[in-house]
Design a protein around this motif. Structure first.
Motif, PDB file in Angstrom:
ATOM      1  N   ALA B 187      -3.510  -5.317  10.477  1.00 46.87           N
ATOM      2  CA  ALA B 187      -3.878  -5.202  11.890  1.00 46.87           C
ATOM      3  C   ALA B 187      -4.595  -6.457  12.369  1.00 46.87           C
ATOM      4  N   VAL B 188      -5.493  -6.976  11.535  1.00 46.23           N
ATOM      5  CA  VAL B 188      -6.241  -8.187  11.907  1.00 46.23           C
ATOM      6  C   VAL B 188      -5.288  -9.376  12.057  1.00 46.23           C
ATOM      7  N   VAL B 189      -4.335  -9.481  11.108  1.00 42.35           N
ATOM      8  CA  VAL B 189      -3.365 -10.593  11.162  1.00 42.35           C
ATOM      9  C   VAL B 189      -2.531 -10.500  12.440  1.00 42.35           C
ATOM     10  N   LEU B 190      -2.066  -9.291  12.761  1.00 39.98           N
ATOM     11  CA  LEU B 190      -1.250  -9.126  13.972  1.00 39.98           C
ATOM     12  C   LEU B 190      -2.067  -9.431  15.232  1.00 39.98           C
ATOM     13  N   ALA B 191      -3.320  -8.974  15.240  1.00 36.45           N
ATOM     14  CA  ALA B 191      -4.179  -9.258  16.406  1.00 36.45           C
ATOM     15  C   ALA B 191      -4.390 -10.763  16.551  1.00 36.45           C
ATOM     16  N   ALA B 192      -4.583 -11.440  15.408  1.00 36.74           N
ATOM     17  CA  ALA B 192      -4.755 -12.898  15.446  1.00 36.74           C
ATOM     18  C   ALA B 192      -3.482 -13.568  15.963  1.00 36.74           C
ATOM     19  N   ALA B 193      -2.334 -13.023  15.534  1.00 40.60           N
ATOM     20  CA  ALA B 193      -1.060 -13.584  15.997  1.00 40.60           C
ATOM     21  C   ALA B 193      -0.928 -13.431  17.515  1.00 40.60           C
ATOM     22  N   LEU B 194      -1.347 -12.270  18.028  1.00 42.30           N
ATOM     23  CA  LEU B 194      -1.279 -12.047  19.473  1.00 42.30           C
ATOM     24  C   LEU B 194      -2.149 -13.049  20.233  1.00 42.30           C
ATOM     25  N   VAL B 195      -3.359 -13.268  19.705  1.00 39.53           N
ATOM     26  CA  VAL B 195      -4.271 -14.232  20.343  1.00 39.53           C
ATOM     27  C   VAL B 195      -3.654 -15.632  20.308  1.00 39.53           C
ATOM     28  N   ALA B 196      -3.069 -16.000  19.144  1.00 39.09           N
ATOM     29  CA  ALA B 196      -2.452 -17.330  18.998  1.00 39.09           C
ATOM     30  C   ALA B 196      -1.301 -17.504  19.982  1.00 39.09           C
ATOM     31  N   ILE B 197      -0.495 -16.442  20.138  1.00 38.08           N
ATOM     32  CA  ILE B 197       0.640 -16.510  21.076  1.00 38.08           C
ATOM     33  C   ILE B 197       0.122 -16.708  22.496  1.00 38.08           C
ATOM     34  N   ALA B 198      -0.925 -15.951  22.844  1.00 42.34           N
ATOM     35  CA  ALA B 198      -1.488 -16.053  24.205  1.00 42.34           C
ATOM     36  C   ALA B 198      -2.001 -17.464  24.471  1.00 42.34           C
ATOM     37  N   ILE B 199      -2.697 -18.050  23.467  1.00 41.84           N
ATOM     38  CA  ILE B 199      -3.229 -19.413  23.635  1.00 41.84           C
ATOM     39  C   ILE B 199      -2.080 -20.414  23.771  1.00 41.84           C
ATOM     40  N   ALA B 200      -1.061 -20.255  22.923  1.00 41.78           N
ATOM     41  CA  ALA B 200       0.083 -21.188  22.958  1.00 41.78           C
ATOM     42  C   ALA B 200       0.803 -21.105  24.305  1.00 41.78           C
ATOM     43  N   GLU B 201       0.976 -19.883  24.815  1.00 44.60           N
ATOM     44  CA  GLU B 201       1.667 -19.717  26.110  1.00 44.60           C
ATOM     45  C   GLU B 201       0.876 -20.386  27.233  1.00 44.60           C
ATOM     46  N   ARG B 202      -0.422 -20.206  27.196  1.00 44.17           N
ATOM     47  CA  ARG B 202      -1.241 -20.807  28.248  1.00 44.17           C
ATOM     48  C   ARG B 202      -1.178 -22.326  28.174  1.00 44.17           C
ATOM     49  N   ARG B 203      -1.202 -22.868  26.928  1.00 42.39           N
ATOM     50  CA  ARG B 203      -1.190 -24.334  26.765  1.00 42.39           C
ATOM     51  C   ARG B 203       0.109 -24.952  27.254  1.00 42.39           C
ATOM     52  N   ARG B 204       1.213 -24.259  27.032  1.00 41.82           N
ATOM     53  CA  ARG B 204       2.477 -24.862  27.453  1.00 41.82           C
ATOM     54  C   ARG B 204       2.893 -24.404  28.852  1.00 41.82           C
ATOM     55  N   GLY B 205       1.992 -23.724  29.549  1.00 42.30           N
ATOM     56  CA  GLY B 205       2.238 -23.387  30.946  1.00 42.30           C
ATOM     57  C   GLY B 205       3.122 -22.186  31.141  1.00 42.30           C
ATOM     58  N   ALA B 206       3.329 -21.380  30.090  1.00 42.94           N
ATOM     59  CA  ALA B 206       4.145 -20.177  30.252  1.00 42.94           C
ATOM     60  C   ALA B 206       3.428 -19.139  31.102  1.00 42.94           C
ATOM     61  N   VAL B 207       2.095 -19.251  31.175  1.00 43.99           N
ATOM     62  CA  VAL B 207       1.322 -18.380  32.060  1.00 43.99           C
ATOM     63  C   VAL B 207       0.779 -19.273  33.167  1.00 43.99           C
ATOM     64  N   PRO B 208       1.537 -19.448  34.263  1.00 45.08           N
ATOM     65  CA  PRO B 208       1.146 -20.414  35.285  1.00 45.08           C
ATOM     66  C   PRO B 208      -0.098 -19.990  36.053  1.00 45.08           C
ATOM     67  N   ASP B 209      -0.842 -21.006  36.464  1.00 38.24           N
ATOM     68  CA  ASP B 209      -2.003 -20.757  37.316  1.00 38.24           C
ATOM     69  C   ASP B 209      -1.505 -20.764  38.762  1.00 38.24           C
ATOM     70  N   ASP B 210      -1.426 -19.583  39.365  1.00 37.06           N
ATOM     71  CA  ASP B 210      -0.869 -19.502  40.714  1.00 37.06           C
ATOM     72  C   ASP B 210      -1.950 -19.099  41.709  1.00 37.06           C
ATOM     73  N   SER B 211      -3.058 -19.822  41.668  1.00 36.05           N
ATOM     74  CA  SER B 211      -4.124 -19.507  42.608  1.00 36.05           C
ATOM     75  C   SER B 211      -3.731 -19.989  44.011  1.00 36.05           C
ATOM     76  N   ILE B 212      -4.417 -19.449  44.999  1.00 36.39           N
ATOM     77  CA  ILE B 212      -4.082 -19.771  46.397  1.00 36.39           C
ATOM     78  C   ILE B 212      -4.462 -21.214  46.699  1.00 36.39           C
ATOM     79  N   THR B 213      -3.506 -21.953  47.226  1.00 35.03           N
ATOM     80  CA  THR B 213      -3.763 -23.349  47.604  1.00 35.03           C
ATOM     81  C   THR B 213      -3.382 -23.532  49.075  1.00 35.03           C
ATOM     82  N   PHE B 214      -3.907 -24.572  49.663  1.00 36.35           N
ATOM     83  CA  PHE B 214      -3.648 -24.824  51.081  1.00 36.35           C
ATOM     84  C   PHE B 214      -2.841 -26.110  51.226  1.00 36.35           C
ATOM     85  N   PRO B 215      -1.958 -26.156  52.221  1.00 33.36           N
ATOM     86  CA  PRO B 215      -1.061 -27.309  52.334  1.00 33.36           C
ATOM     87  C   PRO B 215      -1.810 -28.596  52.673  1.00 33.36           C
ATOM     88  N   PRO B 216      -1.356 -29.722  52.131  1.00 32.77           N
ATOM     89  CA  PRO B 216      -1.944 -30.992  52.525  1.00 32.77           C
ATOM     90  C   PRO B 216      -1.551 -31.298  53.968  1.00 32.77           C
TER      91      PRO B 216
END
Lengths: 121, 234
Positions: B187-216
């Protein structure tokens, strides 16, 4: 442009003609921002068009490539999104305007038919 | 309304602006499109005066009328990754529960494979529906609070049932007995794998930051617009 007194027209009448009116105003006076378009339409006697009606229409113009948009800032005022008609928009406007004139002439003749006949009698 | 929104749109009352932003989010509009739409409301109200509800009507209806593109549609690859993570999570929870119960009872951990299967089926279906069609589901709940509330409670019951299925005693052939340390360690190994996947996805932009922005914006040209009629564009 002489400002005519503000009038209320039935919503279903406006629904058919508003897109052509707005596009014509942009073509003749653009680049324009949304509020200026409502002011020009009101001044022409079309009536006061709410933002909830106008901006979805302008969004459709943009999606259909009839207008281009740009954001500008005035000296003191807030940022404004201005609309400029494209060559494609002009082409569609002229074609639709010609058809509208023909259509409105027919509907006017039908609607006012009895009065016109009475006058001829 | 967040501080930045109230600074960028001071003429739009906070309640209306919040409802507008939430409605657009639920429709999958991008952060940039939401910022632009809100700024256009601000621009209009700054000139016309009055309140947003009078000029634009109901915030939800106006958001729908704008028909902004839904940019949050999930790709097949994203759905596959989601299912993989849910599977890892379910197996990790099952192993952890079985391991902890085994430690408490002082016996081998009884990992019921059929229960994992049932739990996976119910949970994956419920989570997938909520995640992939979450916007539509949440919009329905927001627009139909009574029926939506009943559906939410029913959905929660279904998910709870799926989770409870993990504890249903399974027929002998579908039960694997393993040392508790293996179950907890797995269970610990799988949980660690999940955390690693989440970190990797964020680093490569698979989880985009889509906060509200205003036009230039660029400065307004000196001569604009053409022949607007001064009385109209003041």
């Amino acid at each position: 442009m002489a400002k005519e007194p503000s009038r209320e027209w039935p919503a279903q009448w406006l629904r058919g003609s508003l897109s052509l009116c707005a596009l014509r105003v942009i073509a003749d006076h653009g680049p324009l921002h949304g509020y200026a378009i409502t002011q020009l339409l009101e001044a022409a006697g079309v009536g006061m068009i709410g933002g909830g009606t106008l901006y979805p229409l302008l969004g459709r113009f943009e999606r259909d490539g009839l207008v281009t948009t740009d954001w500008v800032t005035g000296e003191n005022g807030p940022a404004k999104k201005v609309y400029t008609i494209t060559p494609g928009g002009t082409e569609q406007l002229e074609a639709d305007a010609a058809r509208w004139v023909e259509f409105s002439a027919i509907t006017t003749r039908v609607i006012a038919g009895s009065q016109v006949e009475d006058r001829h009698d | 309304m967040t501080k930045e929104l109230s600074v960028r749109a001071p003429h739009v009352d906070a309640k209306w602006a919040n409802e507008f932003v939430v409605a657009l989010r639920l429709r999958g509009a991008s952060g940039a499109a939401i910022g632009a739409a809100l700024l256009e409301v601000e621009s209009h109200l700054a000139e016309q005066g009055g309140d947003a509800a009078t000029a634009f009507g109901d915030a939800g209806e106006y958001a729908a009328a704008l028909q902004l593109p839904n940019t949050q549609r999930w790709t097949t690859s994203q759905i596959a990754r989601l299912f993989m993570k849910i599977t890892l999570g379910i197996v990790a929870v099952t192993l952890l529960l079985a391991g902890l119960i085994a430690v408490w009872r002082g016996e081998l951990a009884q990992v019921a494979l059929i229960s994992i299967g049932v739990g996976l089926l119910v949970s994956v279906t419920a989570f997938a529906l909520l995640t992939v069609r979450g916007g539509a589901a949440l919009r329905y709940v927001a627009e139909h609070p009574v029926i939506g509330g009943i559906l939410v409670v029913t959905g929660a019951a279904v998910i709870s049932g799926g989770m409870l299925a993990l504890a249903i005693p399974a027929p002998e052939p579908f039960v694997v007995a393993i040392p508790p340390a293996f179950a907890i360690g797995g269970a610990v190994v799988l949980a660690a794998a999940l955390v690693a996947i989440a970190i990797a996805e964020r680093r490569r932009g698979a989880v985009p930051d889509d906060s509200i922005t205003f036009p230039p914006c660029r400065p307004e040209p000196a001569v604009t617009p053409r022949d607007t009629g001064n009385e109209a564009d003041s």
